[in-house]
Structure formats: structure tokens, C-alpha cells
Design an enzyme around this catalytic site. Structure first.
Site, PDB file in Angstrom:
ATOM      1  N   ASP A 183     -22.776  14.435   8.136  1.00  0.00           N
ATOM      2  CA  ASP A 183     -24.346  14.526   8.524  1.00  0.00           C
ATOM      3  C   ASP A 183     -24.707  15.651   7.803  1.00  0.00           C
ATOM      4  O   ASP A 183     -24.003  16.565   7.219  1.00  0.00           O
ATOM      5  CB  ASP A 183     -24.073  14.780  10.284  1.00  0.00           C
ATOM      6  N   ASP A 225     -21.532   6.138  14.950  1.00  0.00           N
ATOM      7  CA  ASP A 225     -20.767   7.061  15.281  1.00  0.00           C
ATOM      8  C   ASP A 225     -20.690   7.672  16.851  1.00  0.00           C
ATOM      9  O   ASP A 225     -21.674   7.351  17.247  1.00  0.00           O
ATOM     10  CB  ASP A 225     -20.976   8.218  14.289  1.00  0.00           C
ATOM     11  N   CYS A 263      -4.852  -4.035  26.688  1.00  0.00           N
ATOM     12  CA  CYS A 263      -4.698  -3.255  25.305  1.00  0.00           C
ATOM     13  C   CYS A 263      -3.263  -3.094  25.009  1.00  0.00           C
ATOM     14  O   CYS A 263      -2.327  -3.051  25.512  1.00  0.00           O
ATOM     15  CB  CYS A 263      -5.168  -1.713  25.874  1.00  0.00           C
ATOM     16  N   CYS A 297      -2.117  -0.979  22.558  1.00  0.00           N
ATOM     17  CA  CYS A 297      -2.367   0.296  21.717  1.00  0.00           C
ATOM     18  C   CYS A 297      -1.079   1.097  21.977  1.00  0.00           C
ATOM     19  O   CYS A 297      -0.333   0.759  23.050  1.00  0.00           O
ATOM     20  CB  CYS A 297      -3.458   1.132  21.841  1.00  0.00           C
ATOM     21  N   CYS A 313      -0.982   2.478  25.857  1.00  0.00           N
ATOM     22  CA  CYS A 313      -0.925   1.275  26.826  1.00  0.00           C
ATOM     23  C   CYS A 313       0.517   0.634  26.925  1.00  0.00           C
ATOM     24  O   CYS A 313       0.867   0.210  27.792  1.00  0.00           O
ATOM     25  CB  CYS A 313      -2.043   0.616  26.696  1.00  0.00           C
ATOM     26  N   HIS A 352      -5.826   5.953  22.842  1.00  0.00           N
ATOM     27  CA  HIS A 352      -6.160   4.723  23.404  1.00  0.00           C
ATOM     28  C   HIS A 352      -7.795   4.410  23.159  1.00  0.00           C
ATOM     29  O   HIS A 352      -8.319   3.443  22.770  1.00  0.00           O
ATOM     30  CB  HIS A 352      -5.988   4.717  24.994  1.00  0.00           C
TER      31      HIS A 352
HETATM   32  C1  LIG Z   1     -20.794  13.612  14.373  1.00  0.00           C
HETATM   33  N1  LIG Z   1     -21.797  13.226  15.296  1.00  0.00           N
HETATM   34  C2  LIG Z   1     -21.837  13.580  16.682  1.00  0.00           C
HETATM   35  C3  LIG Z   1     -22.934  13.812  14.369  1.00  0.00           C
HETATM   36  C4  LIG Z   1     -23.564  12.609  13.612  1.00  0.00           C
HETATM   37  S1  LIG Z   1     -24.799  12.021  14.519  1.00  0.00           S
HETATM   38  C5  LIG Z   1     -25.640  13.326  15.001  1.00  0.00           C
HETATM   39  C6  LIG Z   1     -27.139  12.775  15.183  1.00  0.00           C
HETATM   40  C7  LIG Z   1     -27.255  12.406  16.302  1.00  0.00           C
HETATM   41  C8  LIG Z   1     -28.559  11.938  16.855  1.00  0.00           C
HETATM   42  N2  LIG Z   1     -28.722  11.323  17.962  1.00  0.00           N
HETATM   43  C9  LIG Z   1     -29.760  11.931  15.973  1.00  0.00           C
HETATM   44  C10 LIG Z   1     -29.694  12.529  14.855  1.00  0.00           C
HETATM   45  C11 LIG Z   1     -30.766  12.691  13.815  1.00  0.00           C
HETATM   46  O1  LIG Z   1     -31.803  12.402  14.071  1.00  0.00           O
HETATM   47  N3  LIG Z   1     -30.435  13.110  12.685  1.00  0.00           N
HETATM   48  C12 LIG Z   1     -29.135  13.587  12.410  1.00  0.00           C
HETATM   49  N4  LIG Z   1     -28.896  14.465  10.972  1.00  0.00           N
HETATM   50  N5  LIG Z   1     -28.153  13.463  12.959  1.00  0.00           N
HETATM   51  C13 LIG Z   1     -28.253  12.890  14.306  1.00  0.00           C
HETATM   52 ZN   LIG Z   2      -4.628   1.295  24.799  1.00  0.00          ZN
END
Ligand SMILES: CN(C)CCSCc1cc(N)cc2c(=O)[nH]c(N)nc12
Ligand SMILES: [Zn+2]
Length: 371
Positions: free
Chosen positions: A92, A266, A304, A306, A309, A335
Site C-alpha cells: 500500500d 486484503d 476444516c 488445516c 484442526c 486456521h
Molecule cells: C494491509 N491493509 C490493512 C492495508 C491495505 S488496505 C488499506 C486501505 C483500506 C481502506 N479501507 C481504504 C484504503 C484507501 O482508500 N486507500 C489506501 N491506500 N488504502 C486503504
Molecule cells: Zn482449520
């Protein structure tokens, strides 16, 4: 160079199956991406993460920028070598974390000045600095530097923020040179305003990024608004490029994301709730640390297969939490990561077999969700 191949579109929804080719391997989509914020998926070795079926992991510019610093990771030969993960990595851009973690932040056209949440030192991130840091990290997919606007926010605030994020995206694209090895994704903003979402998506698509993220969601808005905005936004993104919904990760949000045309998601949840003693199982959430499991010698999740489990009982896991043993975090993380990775594999197969909605219904009933 990143390439996306659309393999199959679902007939009755916007769900789709594809493959993303990167320099560190092919990602089968839809895909769930475990989070390794500070160059580790918490308590897991990279081999364990790979054995759980994870294809790509996330890491974070903001955190690595502050500690250990991009110079050290560059000297180590990049993030893959530094953390011994040789599959694809997505980072990010740092924008989100500046707003969610730092103090005294000040946004200008140039970028964001802020005080580190670690030692209070004065710091600066901008489109150019974020691209340079992600270049030092060597991640396969890098994100444009954006502002994830708060929720709720006025139309005027969102319009101004979104247009600045678009100008920042252009600066990221102009500054990014290592395009053969690192694919830069644009991030669509626009808050909960459809006309601003449309403008953000169209302005970014005009810059022709290799992939697009939908940002500014999963920021506390009601689920029905999130789904409505997401569904509207993906219609303006090209079908032949990957789409990444940022920051979601509970099973219902993964289903909704895929159903409305998302390929990648993610979330920190699997490892975060694991440390809090909670497991996502085929029959809903199990608070494994709860005393009621003191003499429950059944598996955490009987559906599961894994490592956790297959080899341990609820009673043992509850005991480990009760005495604060680190193995507790590891067994639940194993898990939870496996559960979400497997869920996305099952979703992918359901789309290939034209039974996505049936599978969603089946899972919701078993997990205890209302549809
Ligand atoms: C590892 N994650 C928790 C981080 C990646 S996702 C972080 C993340 C989450 C959300 N909800 C909105 C945004 C967004 O609008 N812009 C950026 N750059 N990152 C975001
Ligand atoms: Zn499991």
C-alpha cells in the site's frame, strides 16, 4: 510486466475468474491476500504462509518507511529477499496509514507532513516519496499515493480530496520508472457520492493504469451503502485489468466484493482476530479462548483440514490462550488464513461451475449470516 487474463465471467453476477501474471508468479483470482504489514504475516514463517495456499501478501509503505527505512530493505536486496517471501507482494502507498495512525498530519497539494506514531519525529510523504519507497521495497504491485477520505464527509470535502488524489495519481505515474517490474495501480476515491466515483474512475482509467483499486470504502459506512457504491464503481473499470477492493476481509464482504466484480481483497482480520482468540469457522465465529471449551476435545472446525484442526482440540487451544502461550496465536492464525484462502478457492471453483450464488447461499446459511 503485469498481465491479467480473464478466464470466465459468471452469467448472473459480475463475479469473474482470472489470472494475474507477475514477475514472482501467477495469481489465480479471486484472491484473498494475507497482510504482512511490517514485513511479516504476524507469527507465521513465509513457508507456513505459502503452505496455507496464500498466493500474494501485502506489506506497508508507511510502516516500513518509518522502520527499518527503505534504505535498509534496498541494501538487503528488496523486500522479497529481506523477508524470504518469493511470491508476489503488494504494497500500500502509505496514504491510508498516515491518516489512520499518525498525529498532527497536514495535507497540502505537495503531500502530507505528519509526526511518526512511533517517536513523534516530523515526517513527509508525497506521491514521489511513496513511489521511491515502494521502488526500494521492490514489490510487484504498488499503489498510488491517495487520500482515503473519512466517513461521513461532505460532498465538497470529497470532491476536493478526490480531485487532489487524481492529481497525485498522475504525479505517481509520471514519477514511476520501474514499470516493467512494478505495476502501479490507481485508487478510485469519491466517498459515497456516485457522480464523484464515476469521475474518479474515468479520470484514472484515462491514465491507463495496469490495475485499479477501489479505495475509500470499508471506512465505517453501512454495508448496504458500501455494496451499492462498489457495484456502481466497478462498472467504470476496464474488464481486462485487475480490480482490488482495499481493506475488507470478513467472509460476507469477500462474497459481496467478488459478486460485484472484484478480483483481489486484503484484510488484517485473520491474524488480528486470531490474537484475540477468535476463529472464523464453517459454522461461524468461535471464540476459542472462551472457558466453555475447557473440556471440549473436538476439533476447532470439523469441516476444516488445516494443520490446527487436524492436530489440536478446542480444549488445548483454549488452554494456550488461558496461559498466554504464543502458540495460541500461531494455531489460530494458521486456521484463519487457511479458512479465507480456502474460501476464495471455493468461490473461484463455484464461479467456474456456474454456481456462485448457490455457494454463497450455502455458506451464508452454514456461517449464520442473513442474506
Ligand atoms: C494491509 N491493509 C490493512 C492495508 C491495505 S488496505 C488499506 C486501505 C483500506 C481502506 N479501507 C481504504 C484504503 C484507501 O482508500 N486507500 C489506501 N491506500 N488504502 C486503504
Ligand atoms: Zn482449520
Amino acid at each position: 510486466m503485469l498481465e491479467y487474463k480473464l478466464i470466465k465471467k459468471s452469467k448472473d453476477t459480475k463475479a469473474r475468474v482470472g489470472e494475474i501474471k507477475t514477475n514472482h508468479g501467477i495469481i489465480k483470482t479471486p484472491v484473498f491476500m494475507p497482510v504482512g504489514t511490517r514485513a511479516t504475516v504476524k507469527t507465521m514463517t513465509p513457508e507456513e504462509v505459502k503452505d496455507l495456499g496464500a498466493q500474494i501478501i501485502l506489506s506497508n509503505t508507511y510502516h516500513l518507511f518509518l522502520r527499518p527505512g527503505p534504505e535498509i530493505i534496498e541494501k538487503a536486496g528488496g523486500l522479497h529477499k529481506f523477508m524470504n517471501w518469493h511470491g508476489p507482494i503488494l504494497t500500500d502507498s502509505g496514504g491510508f496509514q498516515v491518516f489512520s495512525l499518525s498525529a498532527n498530519r497536514k495535507i497540502t497539494e505537495e503531500g502530507v507532513t505528519f509526526r511518526s506514531h512511533i517517536d513523534g519525529s516530523k515526517q513527509f510523504l508525497s506521491p514521489e516519496v511513496s513511489i521511491d519507497v515502494q521502488n526500494s521495497l521492490g514489490s510487484d504491485i504498488i499503489m498510488a499515493f491517495d487520500e482515503c477520505a473519512p466517513y461521513p464527509a461532505t460532498y465538497e470535502y470529497i470532491e476536493h480530496s478526490m480531485n487532489r488524489t487524481t492529481r497525485w495519481a498522475k504525479r505517481c505515474k509520471d514519477h514511476h520508472k520501474n514499470t516493467d517490474n512494478q505495476a502501479l495501480f490507481g485508487i478510485v476515491q469519491g466517498g459515497m457520492y456516485k457522480d464523484l466515483r464515476k469521475k474518479s474512475a474515468e479520470d484514472l482509467v484515462a491514465m491507463d493504469f495496469p490495475g485499479y483499486a477501489v479505495g475509500g470504502l470499508s471506512v465505517g459506512e453501512p454495508k448496504d451503502i458500501m455494496v451499492d457504491i462498489l457495484d456502481y464503481t466497478t462498472d467504470f473499470l476496464p474488464e481486462d485489468k485487475p480490480r482490488y477492493l482495499m481493506g475488507v476481509g470478513t467472509p460476507d464482504y469477500l462474497f459481496e466484493a467478488v459478486e460485484h466484480g472484484i478480483d483481489m481483497a486484503d484484510c488484517v482480520l485473520p491474524t488480528r482476530i486470531a490474537r484475540n482468540g477468535t476463529a472464523m469457522t464453517s459454522v461461524g465465529r468461535v471464540i476459542a479462548k472462551n472457558g466453555k471449551y475447557k473440556e471440549d476435545f473436538t476439533s476447532l472446525d470439523e469441516n476444516c483440514d488445516c494443520y490446527t484442526c487436524k492436530n489440536y482440540t478446542k480444549a488445548y487451544i483454549r488452554h494456550l490462550f488461558n496461559v498466554n502461550e504464543i502458540l495460541a496465536y500461531r494455531l489460530l492464525s494458521i486456521h484463519n488464513i487457511y479458512f479465507l484462502t480456502k474460501l476464495m478457492e471455493n468461490i473461484r471453483n463455484a464461479i467456474l461451475e456456474d454456481r456462485f450464488l448457490e455457494y454463497k447461499k450455502e455458506f451464508y446459511e452454514s456461517y449464520g449470516y442473513e442474506d
